[in-house]
Enzyme design. Structure first.
Site, PDB file in Angstrom:
ATOM      1  N   ASN A  54      32.264  46.105  31.768  1.00 42.05           N
ATOM      2  CA  ASN A  54      33.172  46.289  32.893  1.00 42.05           C
ATOM      3  C   ASN A  54      32.837  45.431  34.105  1.00 42.05           C
ATOM      4  O   ASN A  54      33.695  45.215  34.962  1.00 42.05           O
ATOM      5  CB  ASN A  54      33.181  47.767  33.291  1.00 42.05           C
ATOM      6  CG  ASN A  54      33.961  48.023  34.551  1.00 42.05           C
ATOM      7  OD1 ASN A  54      35.179  48.024  34.551  1.00 42.05           O
ATOM      8  ND2 ASN A  54      33.240  48.221  35.668  1.00 42.05           N
TER       9      ASN A  54
ATOM     10  N   THR B 221      40.986  50.752  43.662  1.00 40.49           N
ATOM     11  CA  THR B 221      39.533  50.605  43.625  1.00 40.49           C
ATOM     12  C   THR B 221      39.025  50.059  44.959  1.00 40.49           C
ATOM     13  O   THR B 221      39.807  49.568  45.773  1.00 40.49           O
ATOM     14  CB  THR B 221      39.126  49.628  42.511  1.00 40.49           C
ATOM     15  OG1 THR B 221      39.683  48.330  42.811  1.00 40.49           O
ATOM     16  CG2 THR B 221      39.625  50.093  41.152  1.00 40.49           C
TER      17      THR B 221
ATOM     18  N   ASP C 229      21.571  41.674  36.883  1.00 35.37           N
ATOM     19  CA  ASP C 229      22.574  40.692  37.298  1.00 35.37           C
ATOM     20  C   ASP C 229      23.122  40.060  36.030  1.00 35.37           C
ATOM     21  O   ASP C 229      22.381  39.402  35.289  1.00 35.37           O
ATOM     22  CB  ASP C 229      21.912  39.644  38.193  1.00 35.37           C
ATOM     23  CG  ASP C 229      22.873  38.552  38.653  1.00 35.37           C
ATOM     24  OD1 ASP C 229      24.014  38.507  38.166  1.00 35.37           O
ATOM     25  OD2 ASP C 229      22.467  37.729  39.495  1.00 35.37           O
ATOM     26  N   VAL C 230      24.412  40.244  35.749  1.00 31.98           N
ATOM     27  CA  VAL C 230      24.966  39.743  34.488  1.00 31.98           C
ATOM     28  C   VAL C 230      25.004  38.220  34.406  1.00 31.98           C
ATOM     29  O   VAL C 230      25.264  37.662  33.337  1.00 31.98           O
ATOM     30  CB  VAL C 230      26.374  40.317  34.205  1.00 31.98           C
ATOM     31  CG1 VAL C 230      26.325  41.831  34.061  1.00 31.98           C
ATOM     32  CG2 VAL C 230      27.374  39.890  35.264  1.00 31.98           C
TER      33      VAL C 230
ATOM     34  N   LYS D  64      40.389  36.436  33.022  1.00 31.42           N
ATOM     35  CA  LYS D  64      40.793  37.595  32.234  1.00 31.42           C
ATOM     36  C   LYS D  64      41.540  37.183  30.969  1.00 31.42           C
ATOM     37  O   LYS D  64      41.475  37.880  29.948  1.00 31.42           O
ATOM     38  CB  LYS D  64      41.636  38.540  33.082  1.00 31.42           C
ATOM     39  CG  LYS D  64      40.829  39.223  34.189  1.00 31.42           C
ATOM     40  CD  LYS D  64      39.639  39.992  33.636  1.00 31.42           C
ATOM     41  CE  LYS D  64      38.869  40.738  34.699  1.00 31.42           C
ATOM     42  NZ  LYS D  64      37.741  41.537  34.136  1.00 31.42           N
TER      43      LYS D  64
ATOM     44  N   ASP E  71      24.069  47.759  36.839  1.00 30.42           N
ATOM     45  CA  ASP E  71      24.777  47.201  37.987  1.00 30.42           C
ATOM     46  C   ASP E  71      23.779  46.494  38.894  1.00 30.42           C
ATOM     47  O   ASP E  71      22.564  46.678  38.776  1.00 30.42           O
ATOM     48  CB  ASP E  71      25.494  48.310  38.766  1.00 30.42           C
ATOM     49  CG  ASP E  71      26.804  47.831  39.392  1.00 30.42           C
ATOM     50  OD1 ASP E  71      26.811  46.721  39.974  1.00 30.42           O
ATOM     51  OD2 ASP E  71      27.804  48.558  39.319  1.00 30.42           O
TER      52      ASP E  71
ATOM     53  N   ALA F  73      44.713  48.527  40.294  1.00 31.58           N
ATOM     54  CA  ALA F  73      44.096  49.853  40.355  1.00 31.58           C
ATOM     55  C   ALA F  73      43.579  50.144  41.754  1.00 31.58           C
ATOM     56  O   ALA F  73      43.186  49.236  42.494  1.00 31.58           O
ATOM     57  CB  ALA F  73      42.957  49.949  39.341  1.00 31.58           C
TER      58      ALA F  73
ATOM     59  N   TYR G 173      41.285  34.163  38.742  1.00 33.93           N
ATOM     60  CA  TYR G 173      41.084  35.497  38.175  1.00 33.93           C
ATOM     61  C   TYR G 173      41.832  35.627  36.847  1.00 33.93           C
ATOM     62  O   TYR G 173      41.291  36.128  35.859  1.00 33.93           O
ATOM     63  CB  TYR G 173      41.565  36.556  39.162  1.00 33.93           C
ATOM     64  CG  TYR G 173      41.332  37.975  38.707  1.00 33.93           C
ATOM     65  CD1 TYR G 173      40.043  38.504  38.668  1.00 33.93           C
ATOM     66  CD2 TYR G 173      42.390  38.784  38.316  1.00 33.93           C
ATOM     67  CE1 TYR G 173      39.821  39.804  38.244  1.00 33.93           C
ATOM     68  CE2 TYR G 173      42.187  40.087  37.895  1.00 33.93           C
ATOM     69  CZ  TYR G 173      40.896  40.588  37.861  1.00 33.93           C
ATOM     70  OH  TYR G 173      40.679  41.881  37.438  1.00 33.93           O
TER      71      TYR G 173
END
Length: 256
Positions: A85, A185, A58-59, A154, A42, A183, A150
């Site tokens: 994720n 979150t 960092d992705v 996805k 993360d 969700a 978004y």
């Protein structure tokens, strides 16, 4: 809550991206409770503690990803399960976000998964129980208002999952995705805080899911664990909806 009496991940090594908070953290903790040695990747891992292993990356940065994945695989002594994720949200119609925001969200949500998977593939190929689970969304299969960017990201994740499953099935690597509904979150919490009437907005989000409530992080984690488990060895190229029935149910109004 996790069921630590189930030990289907005993002896397995797992890496969860975006694993310091929210859905990722719940997933990492469940996999650990069920016997896995788990590393979390993360941007901010300051809240991660044992038994989870923390790796900062960092992705959107390929060098950062390769360094972190390599370090995680070395620390774990291999890799059997990858949970992609890490992701970010976005609001608005196609008219509401500029090119830079489109590139930013797609870079994290789609290309980020590519970078991590690419770096992890050599270790996964050496596993007898290799599994990848991507976090997708109900936004991939339902037209949601104010979620154009978004949803596009996805939708790409769902298609990517199928393509990856086809590419790697003969290498013994299963690839599936989980499609959560809305969700409960931290991201949704921040979204609600910005609303003119947070209570009304939350009620609206709850009402659009047939169960009448938000999905919990633990419920999503349970679905990820199911897909990643060696007990699901015949499951690949599958998207599992965890959305309170939102994808498939069409209820009549209450009282009718």
């Amino acid at each position: 809550m996790s069921d630590s009496s189930v030990q289907d991940f005993a002896g397995l090594k797992a890496l969860v991206t975006g694993g310091a908070f929210g859905l990722g953290r719940a997933t990492a903790e469940l996999l650990a409770a069920r016997g896995a040695d788990v590393a979390v990747l993360d941007l901010d891992t300051s809240t991660v503690d044992k038994p989870l292993r923390a790796h900062t990356a960092d992705v959107t940065d390929d060098a950062s990803v390769r360094t972190a994945v390599s370090a995680a695989v070395e620390a774990l002594g291999g890799l059997d399960v990858l949970v992609n994720n890490a992701g970010i949200g976005a609001q608005g119609t196609v008219a509401d976000n500029d090119d830079a925001e489109w590139h930013r969200v797609l870079d994290v949500n789609v290309v980020g998964m590519v970078r991590v998977t690419r770096a992890a593939l050599p270790a996964l190929r050496a596993s007898r129980h290799a599994a990848i689970v991507n976090t997708c969304s109900i936004a991939a299969t339902a037209g949601l208002p104010q979620r154009a960017l978004y949803s596009a990201s996805k939708g790409a994740v769902q298609s990517l999952t199928l393509a990856m499953a086809a590419d790697h099935v003969r290498e013994g690597i299963r690839v599936n995705c989980v499609n959560p509904g809305t969700a409960d979150t931290p991201w949704i919490g921040r979204l609600l805080d910005k609303a003119d009437d947070p209570a009304a907005e939350r009620a609206a989000l709850e009402a659009r899911q047939p169960t009448g409530r938000l999905v919990s992080a633990d419920e999503v984690a349970g679905a990820v664990a199911y897909l990643a488990s060696p007990l699901s060895g015949a499951t690949t190229g599958t998207s599992l909806a965890v959305d309170g029935g939102m994808q498939g149910l069409r209820l009549r109004p209450a009282g009718q």
